[in-house]
Scaffold this active site. Structure first.
Site, mmCIF file in Angstrom:
data_model
loop_
_atom_site.group_PDB
_atom_site.id
_atom_site.type_symbol
_atom_site.label_atom_id
_atom_site.label_comp_id
_atom_site.label_asym_id
_atom_site.label_seq_id
_atom_site.Cartn_x
_atom_site.Cartn_y
_atom_site.Cartn_z
ATOM 1 C CG ASN A 198 -7.165 0.733 -22.767
ATOM 2 O OD1 ASN A 198 -8.163 1.399 -23.011
ATOM 3 N ND2 ASN A 198 -5.954 1.285 -22.663
ATOM 4 C CB THR A 199 -12.249 -2.234 -23.816
ATOM 5 O OG1 THR A 199 -12.197 -2.212 -22.380
ATOM 6 C CG2 THR A 199 -11.847 -3.605 -24.314
#
Ligand code: C5P
Length: 420
Positions: free
Chosen positions: A226-227
């Site tokens: 994920n970011t």
């Protein structure tokens, strides 16, 4: 080399277990009992478990292992148990036995595991001595509540040897403790009157923070991730250290500089994070689960790079990761504060805030830091906007601005919750 100081309290009978554990971890140990300690645990026992002489008197020390040498060569000094008398003599800078003389010369981190009757621990003299030592970067471990030898119940027990060993090994492994904690910009900017009581309540407390985004491998070169950058979690770690807390940061795939003074435990997957958090949570006063943890991981990790197979699609079987936060809440010890994050998006059923409030009620955390990540907002950015929710989902605060400023607001909310 680790110096284990032992002062004269009943808990001294547990110190050989600490020494044994440190030696098992591969460390050379030199034990320095006070004369009073030898009334509780024999020199023969201490010598047998440490493999070195157990001398109390400055004049009894052999050439080459006197207080100056011991102080110079120690990587860390841990005093367990640390009695009221030892704490008072150390705080006053006295040097009337080998242990206090060594403590006075040591530049390496010093860890105290106080153990005494509650009344002695709570006496203003002992509290002032401990505060003075904390000011000098001495790490004062918690003295848990429980049954005392006197038959009373209250704080003053020595932390268990296994827990002390975990702390000591962690301090040595990451090596940040011999450096002062970083000052967070916001906390140094605040006037003294505002931060005075806050700082003294954080000193000596242990804060465990998770940050970053986990990566769940599919094959040797690919992962599900994920970011999350970990900026908010790191800002909380820095803010807590700036207030004087002892901070451990379990960081998933961080690409950020972690300042000296914060013990970084690098991890990558959710399972690694879970394994890193669980033992450290046992001694934490505050846990902040700021990491973005993957809820699922591939059921199997391919040994070789997965090849494109004909023209068809590709399906991946996923299995659930443990809910780390739920496990921490389940194992919560009395008085421990646990904070979760809720990065939510609004949908047809409810707004982001309504989803977050439902999560706050469901998770059993003391505080939920909610943010609206609709459209990819917040993750990786330098500023943020959060709503703080209590355990029943009520709004107890809001903060907006740099992630450092928001971190300070979160810690203020924790303090308000604990102190009232
Ligand atoms: O339910 P949700 O994943 O949105 O909850 C977010 C909170 O739970 C965060 O504090 C996150 O760090 C934590 N979490 C966890 N383990 C997971 C998933 C999320 O601890 N497997």
């Amino acid at each position: 080399m680790i110096v284990v100081g032992v002062s004269g309290g009943i808990a001294a009978y547990k110190t050989p277990a600490l020494i044994r554990r440190l030696r098992q971890a591969g460390h050379e140990v030199r034990v320095i009992p006070t004369e009073a300690a030898l009334k509780f645990v024999g020199a023969a026992t201490l010598e047998a478990v440490s493999g070195a002489p157990a001398i109390s008197d400055v004049f009894g020390a052999e050439p080459g292992s006197n207080h100056v040498e011991l102080a110079r060569t120690a990587d860390l000094v841990v005093v367990a148990p640390a009695t009221a008398d030892l704490i008072a003599r150390y705080a006053a800078g006295m040097a009337n036995d080998l242990l206090t003389a060594t403590l006075l010369g040591v530049k390496a981190p010093v860890v105290l595991a106080p153990a005494m009757h509650s009344a002695m621990l709570e006496h203003p003299a002992t509290q002032a001595n401990l505060a003075a030592l904390r000011q000098r970067d001495v790490i004062v471990l918690e003295s848990p509540s429980g049954a005392l030898t006197s038959g009373d119940t209250g704080p003053g027990r020595m932390m268990e040897p296994e827990q002390i060993a975990t702390m000591v090994l962690e301090l040595l492994g990451s090596g940040p403790a011999n450096r002062p904690p970083p000052k967070s910009p916001a906390s140094t900017a605040k006037p003294q009157a505002e931060t005075g009581p806050t700082d003294s309540t954080w000193a000596g407390h242990r804060v465990l923070v998770s940050a970053g985004g986990t990566r769940e491998p599919l094959d040797p070169v690919r992962y599900l991730g994920n970011t999350s950058s970990g900026k908010q979690g790191l800002a909380i770690a820095v803010a807590a250290a700036g207030r004087g807390a002892t901070v451990t940061l379990v960081g998933a795939n961080l690409k950020l500089d972690v300042p000296d003074g914060i013990a970084l435990v690098p991890v990558s997957t959710a399972l690694e994070m879970s394994n890193a958090m669980a033992p450290r949570a046992a001694t934490a006063d505050l846990i902040v689960m700021a990491a973005a943890v993957a809820d699922f991981r591939p059921a199997a990790v391919a040994a070789n790079k997965i090849k494109r197979d004909g023209h068809g699609g590709f399906s991946l079987e996923l299995v659930a990761n443990p809910d780390i936060l739920a496990a921490l809440v389940e194992a919560r010890r009395p008085g421990q504060v646990i904070i979760g994050f809720a990065a939510e998006t609004g949908d047809r059923d409810a707004s982001a805030l309504e989803h977050a409030a439902a999560k706050a009620r469901r998770k059993g955390t003391d505080l939920t830091v909610a943010n609206d990540v609709s459209g990819g907002a917040i993750f990786g950015q330098d500023s943020t906007r959060v709503v703080l929710l209590d355990k029943v989902g009520q709004i107890v605060g809001q903060a907006e601005g740099s992630k450092s400023a928001v971190a300070e607001a979160i810690l203020d909310a924790v303090r308000a919750m604990v102190v009232g």
